[in-house]
Scaffold this motif. Structure first.
Motif, short mmCIF file in Angstrom:
data_model
loop_
_atom_site.label_atom_id
_atom_site.label_comp_id
_atom_site.label_asym_id
_atom_site.label_seq_id
_atom_site.Cartn_x
_atom_site.Cartn_y
_atom_site.Cartn_z
N ILE A 5 0.84 -1.20 0.00
CA ILE A 5 0.00 0.00 0.00
C ILE A 5 0.87 1.25 0.00
O ILE A 5 0.63 2.19 -0.75
CB ILE A 5 -0.96 0.00 1.21
N SER A 6 1.92 1.25 0.82
CA SER A 6 2.76 2.44 0.90
C SER A 6 3.48 2.71 -0.41
O SER A 6 3.71 3.86 -0.77
CB SER A 6 3.75 2.34 2.06
N GLU A 7 3.84 1.65 -1.17
CA GLU A 7 4.48 1.85 -2.46
C GLU A 7 3.48 2.39 -3.48
O GLU A 7 3.79 3.29 -4.25
CB GLU A 7 5.07 0.54 -2.98
N ARG A 8 2.27 1.85 -3.49
CA ARG A 8 1.26 2.28 -4.47
C ARG A 8 0.79 3.70 -4.23
O ARG A 8 0.49 4.42 -5.16
CB ARG A 8 0.07 1.32 -4.48
N PHE A 9 0.72 4.12 -2.98
CA PHE A 9 0.22 5.45 -2.68
C PHE A 9 1.32 6.49 -2.53
O PHE A 9 1.04 7.67 -2.41
CB PHE A 9 -0.65 5.43 -1.42
N GLY A 10 2.56 6.05 -2.51
CA GLY A 10 3.68 6.99 -2.44
C GLY A 10 3.60 7.89 -1.23
O GLY A 10 3.27 7.48 -0.14
N LYS A 11 3.89 9.16 -1.44
CA LYS A 11 3.93 10.11 -0.33
C LYS A 11 2.55 10.41 0.24
O LYS A 11 2.43 10.89 1.36
CB LYS A 11 4.63 11.39 -0.77
N THR A 12 1.46 10.12 -0.48
CA THR A 12 0.13 10.34 0.07
C THR A 12 -0.25 9.27 1.09
O THR A 12 -1.22 9.41 1.81
CB THR A 12 -0.94 10.37 -1.04
N THR A 62 13.58 9.01 6.64
CA THR A 62 14.93 8.54 6.39
C THR A 62 14.96 7.05 6.14
O THR A 62 14.24 6.30 6.78
CB THR A 62 15.82 8.85 7.62
N HIS A 63 15.83 6.62 5.24
CA HIS A 63 16.10 5.19 5.03
C HIS A 63 17.32 4.80 5.85
O HIS A 63 18.20 5.63 6.11
CB HIS A 63 16.35 4.90 3.54
N SER A 64 17.39 3.54 6.24
CA SER A 64 18.49 3.08 7.09
C SER A 64 19.86 3.30 6.44
O SER A 64 20.84 3.53 7.14
CB SER A 64 18.31 1.61 7.46
N ASN A 65 19.93 3.25 5.11
CA ASN A 65 21.22 3.46 4.44
C ASN A 65 21.81 4.83 4.75
O ASN A 65 23.02 4.98 4.88
CB ASN A 65 21.07 3.31 2.92
N LYS A 66 20.96 5.84 4.88
CA LYS A 66 21.44 7.19 5.18
C LYS A 66 22.04 7.25 6.59
O LYS A 66 23.00 7.97 6.83
CB LYS A 66 20.30 8.20 5.05
N LEU A 67 21.49 6.48 7.50
CA LEU A 67 21.98 6.49 8.88
C LEU A 67 23.32 5.79 9.02
O LEU A 67 24.06 6.04 9.96
CB LEU A 67 20.95 5.84 9.79
N GLU A 68 23.63 4.91 8.09
CA GLU A 68 24.91 4.19 8.14
C GLU A 68 26.10 5.14 8.07
O GLU A 68 27.17 4.83 8.59
CB GLU A 68 24.98 3.16 7.01
N GLU A 106 10.10 4.70 -1.10
CA GLU A 106 10.73 5.23 -2.32
C GLU A 106 11.49 4.09 -2.96
O GLU A 106 12.38 3.52 -2.34
CB GLU A 106 11.68 6.38 -1.99
N ASN A 107 11.10 3.74 -4.18
CA ASN A 107 11.72 2.63 -4.90
C ASN A 107 11.72 1.35 -4.08
O ASN A 107 12.70 0.61 -4.04
CB ASN A 107 13.15 2.98 -5.33
N GLY A 108 10.61 1.10 -3.38
CA GLY A 108 10.47 -0.11 -2.59
C GLY A 108 11.18 -0.10 -1.26
O GLY A 108 11.19 -1.08 -0.54
N MET A 109 11.78 1.03 -0.90
CA MET A 109 12.53 1.13 0.36
C MET A 109 11.72 1.96 1.36
O MET A 109 11.27 3.07 1.04
CB MET A 109 13.90 1.76 0.11
#
Length: 143
Positions: A5-12, A62-68, A106-109
């Motif tokens: 659902i979150s991928e299909r609806f994006g930021k909304t 934030t995605h976990s990659n950014k926190l790395e 975003e892009n499945g993440m």
């Protein structure tokens, strides 16, 4: 495949008033039911959890990659014997405890943001009753 659902609806997705979490299986709950389930624990946050929460509060979703970049890429053994990045496990722990929520994908993440704190007015007995009835109802059981 249509995706989550979150991928299909994006930021909304954040405007749908849904929360991704576990009831008896991983899925989406209304805000009302989510607030019955959380907080799952009153344990205080570890130093690493506090650091991640502070970074997410400062930078927004934030995605976990950014926190790395701030916490490193150390790999740790999971409960199932595999390996995962410690940052990802800490984020998942914070999400499971209701401190973080999935803002959107975003892009499945999954992109995580902090949740607004709240205090449950239900007794532990009332909470358990609501959780059990909601789980049974979601499985199609008539009660």
């Amino acid at each position: 495949m249509l995706g989550t659902i979150s991928e299909r609806f994006g930021k909304t997705y954040s405007k749908l008033d849904l929360k991704e979490c576990f009831l008896y299986a991983y899925g989406f709950l209304s805000m009302e039911l989510w607030q019955v389930i959380y907080p799952k624990t009153n344990e205080s946050l570890s130093h690493s959890e506090k650091k991640i929460l502070k970074l997410i509060n400062e930078s927004g979703p934030t995605h976990s990659n950014k926190l790395e970049q701030h916490l490193g890429t150390k790999r740790v053994r999971t409960y199932w014997g595999g390996f995962s990045k410690s940052t990802k496990l800490i984020i998942e722990s914070l999400h499971d405890r209701g401190v973080l929520r999935v803002a959107h994908c975003e892009n499945g993440m999954r992109m995580y943001e902090s949740t607004d704190p709240f205090i449950s007015s239900l007794s532990p007995r009332e909470r358990l009753k609501k959780i059990l009835f909601s789980a049974l109802k979601s499985m199609g059981t008539n009660t």
